[in-house]
Scaffold this motif. Structure first.
Motif, short mmCIF file in Angstrom:
data_model
loop_
_atom_site.label_atom_id
_atom_site.label_comp_id
_atom_site.label_asym_id
_atom_site.label_seq_id
_atom_site.Cartn_x
_atom_site.Cartn_y
_atom_site.Cartn_z
N ALA A 1 0.83 -1.21 0.00
CA ALA A 1 0.00 0.00 0.00
C ALA A 1 0.86 1.26 0.00
CB ALA A 1 -0.94 -0.01 1.22
N ALA A 2 1.95 1.23 0.80
CA ALA A 2 2.85 2.39 0.84
C ALA A 2 3.51 2.61 -0.51
CB ALA A 2 3.90 2.19 1.94
N ALA A 3 3.93 1.47 -1.13
CA ALA A 3 4.54 1.60 -2.45
C ALA A 3 3.54 2.14 -3.48
CB ALA A 3 5.09 0.24 -2.90
N ALA A 4 2.29 1.60 -3.41
CA ALA A 4 1.27 2.10 -4.33
C ALA A 4 0.97 3.57 -4.09
CB ALA A 4 0.00 1.26 -4.17
N ALA A 5 0.89 3.94 -2.81
CA ALA A 5 0.64 5.35 -2.50
C ALA A 5 1.78 6.23 -2.99
CB ALA A 5 0.44 5.52 -0.98
N ALA A 6 3.02 5.71 -2.80
CA ALA A 6 4.16 6.49 -3.29
C ALA A 6 4.14 6.62 -4.81
CB ALA A 6 5.46 5.82 -2.83
N ALA A 7 3.75 5.49 -5.47
CA ALA A 7 3.67 5.55 -6.94
C ALA A 7 2.58 6.52 -7.38
CB ALA A 7 3.40 4.16 -7.50
N VAL A 8 1.43 6.48 -6.69
CA VAL A 8 0.35 7.41 -7.02
C VAL A 8 0.80 8.85 -6.77
CG1 VAL A 8 -1.97 8.16 -6.36
CG2 VAL A 8 -1.48 5.73 -6.66
N ALA A 9 1.51 9.04 -5.67
CA ALA A 9 2.00 10.39 -5.36
C ALA A 9 2.97 10.87 -6.45
CB ALA A 9 2.66 10.40 -3.99
N ARG A 10 3.86 9.92 -6.87
CA ARG A 10 4.81 10.30 -7.93
C ARG A 10 4.07 10.61 -9.22
NH1 ARG A 10 7.83 6.11 -5.53
NH2 ARG A 10 7.12 4.64 -7.13
N GLU A 11 3.05 9.76 -9.53
CA GLU A 11 2.26 10.03 -10.73
C GLU A 11 1.53 11.36 -10.65
OE1 GLU A 11 -0.28 6.73 -11.30
OE2 GLU A 11 1.30 5.34 -11.93
N ASP A 12 0.96 11.62 -9.47
CA ASP A 12 0.27 12.91 -9.30
C ASP A 12 1.23 14.08 -9.45
OD1 ASP A 12 -2.07 11.56 -8.92
OD2 ASP A 12 -1.98 11.65 -6.71
#
Length: 483
Positions: A69-80
């Motif tokens: 979840a943290a990795a996904a959130a970080a990826a989403v944050a990077r994408e955002d």
């Protein structure tokens, strides 16, 4: 040796006892209970261990899920953040594009404004030059008439005029063309052709004009000069350099213009009518000649006829200058040579016509000023002014400005010479001007009719470019709004 060692070593008693007993005794009840209790404890311990293993596995799974979840959130944050950065970059690019379009439009507007200023300045210079040329020709008519009124011989005046023009032009021809070796070779045949053109186009024409002006008025001579383009057109038709189609609108306009000019000349020559008195009752230049007043009608008609003949010959000379310039393109040297030949020819004519040497003297200051004015300003400077106007606006524009000379001549002659303007002069001048504009209108209509079809597509191309620029700017503005 090994075998003997093994046979001689003694065997322990316990080991012997174990191997020798054949069966163990059965366990008792307490032992069974104790073994069952031990088994339960082992099972409980195993269950506890399994539970701990399950808890550890669950904790590991939970930790892995948290990490995912943290990795996904970080990826989403990077994408955002990347999307935000891309949007910011797109917005910045859109702003830069809009600014560039505005700068281009501002530069185009400034260029258009500068072009309009230059065009306005050029147009003002052209109109000022037109007025100057008209004033020069008005001065030619008036000053020449004043010199004749002062008692100057017409043939001697023509000789002095051409001599002054040749002397004035010679240095310019030498330094600007001969010294720079920009002149083509001059053959005997070509020199003779230039000599012939100078004889009928300068010496003969100006002599006829001067005699006619001596019998008529400065206003009438200026009016007759308006038929020069019309006569030149008639001669061009005769030489098949122009066409006259009477079944077309422009052909009918040109034909009616010719008839109007003929009517104007006839009105000038045969009808005088009532005199419109000059508003200046104390002219600056007093008349001493009695040629007009002794036989007014006869002398007036003769003067109109001679000036008309001179205009016809001069128009022929104008038409023939085109082929001559193609054969000898040096304009300045060509003009200088013709003025030189015309001065020699006018000298011979003056010797034949005026054998009294006292007539060769300048009658007064006005005669000297008229000779210098017509020799320098008319024969030299106005020639190049007219070429400049033709290069800027074309020959039609120059021809349409010729009636200005008539107006200037009429006003200035009334003030300086005290000339009375007859009703016939006004009617004849109006007919000549109307005929001139009719021919010029027909000529312009014909030129537009035979123009290339590509000329009509130029405004469409400019409109398409403008629409493309507006579309580009609107698209850029929409992209900015979306961002």
């Amino acid at each position: 040796m090994a075998v003997s060692a093994m046979t001689t070593s003694p065997m322990p008693t316990s080991a012997l006892g174990t191997t020798t007993s054949s069966a163990a005794p059965p366990p008792s009840g307490q032992e069974t209970i104790a073994a069952a209790a031990a088994t339960r404890e082992e099972v409980t311990a195993a269950a506890a261990a399994a539970a701990r293993v399950d808890e550890a596995a669950a904790a590991a799974v939970a930790a892995a899920r948290v990490e995912e979840a943290a990795a996904a959130a970080a990826a989403v944050a990077r994408e955002d953040q990347a999307a935000v950065d891309a949007a910011a970059a797109q917005e910045k690019a859109a702003v830069v594009a809009v600014a560039a379009v505005r700068e281009e439009r501002a530069a185009a507007t400034a260029a258009v404004a500068a072009t309009e200023e230059k065009t306005a300045a050029s147009a003002a210079a052209v109109y000022a030059t037109i007025v100057l040329i008209s004033l020069i020709y008005a001065g030619m008519h008036i000053l020449t008439k004043a010199a004749f009124e002062e008692g100057m011989s017409t043939t001697v005046f023509v000789f002095y005029r051409h001599a002054v023009a040749a002397i004035f032009l010679a240095p310019f021809a030498f330094f600007l063309e001969i010294r720079k070796r920009q002149t083509p070779p001059l053959t005997v045949r070509l020199s003779f052709k230039i000599f012939v053109h100078a004889f009928y186009g300068m010496a003969g024409t100006i002599n006829l004009y001067s005699i006619g002006l001596n019998y008529a008025s400065a206003t009438s001579s200026s009016a007759i000069f308006n038929i020069v383009p019309v006569v030149a057109f008639i001669l061009a038709v005769m030489f098949r350099m122009e066409t006259l189609k009477l079944k077309t609108v422009h052909g009918m306009a040109k034909a009616s213009g010719i008839l109007l000019c003929v009517g104007g000349v006839v009105a000038l020559a045969l009808y005088q009518g009532p005199q419109l008195k000059s508003f200046n009752h104390h002219p600056l230049l007093h008349s001493t000649s009695k040629a007009v007043h002794e036989h007014p009608e006869k002398n007036w008609a003769l003067g109109i006829f001679l000036m008309t003949a001179s205009v016809v010959i001069w128009s022929l000379w104008t038409v023939k200058q085109g082929p001559l310039l193609l054969e000898y393109p040096s304009k300045l040297l060509n003009t200088t040579l013709q003025c030189t030949f015309a001065s020699v020819q006018s000298f011979v004519i003056a010797l034949v016509m005026e054998r009294d040497l006292s007539r060769w003297k300048l009658a007064g200051g006005m005669s000297l000023f008229a000779v210098l004015f017509t020799g320098i300003l008319v024969a030299a400077i106005s020639y190049y002014l007219q070429i400049w106007v033709i290069e800027k606006k074309g020959p039609v524009f120059l021809s349409m400005s010729m009636p200005l000379s008539l107006v200037f001549t009429m006003v200035i002659a009334s003030f300086l010479l005290g000339e009375d303007v007859s009703l016939g002069s006004i009617i004849g001048g109006a007919l000549l001007v109307a005929g001139l504009y009719a021919v010029l209108w027909g000529k312009g209509r014909e030129d537009r009719a035979v123009a290339s079809p590509l000329d009509g597509t130029l405004p469409q191309l400019e409109e398409q470019k403008s629409r493309a620029a507006e579309t580009k700017e609107s698209e850029t503005s929409d992209a900015t709004a979306k961002v």
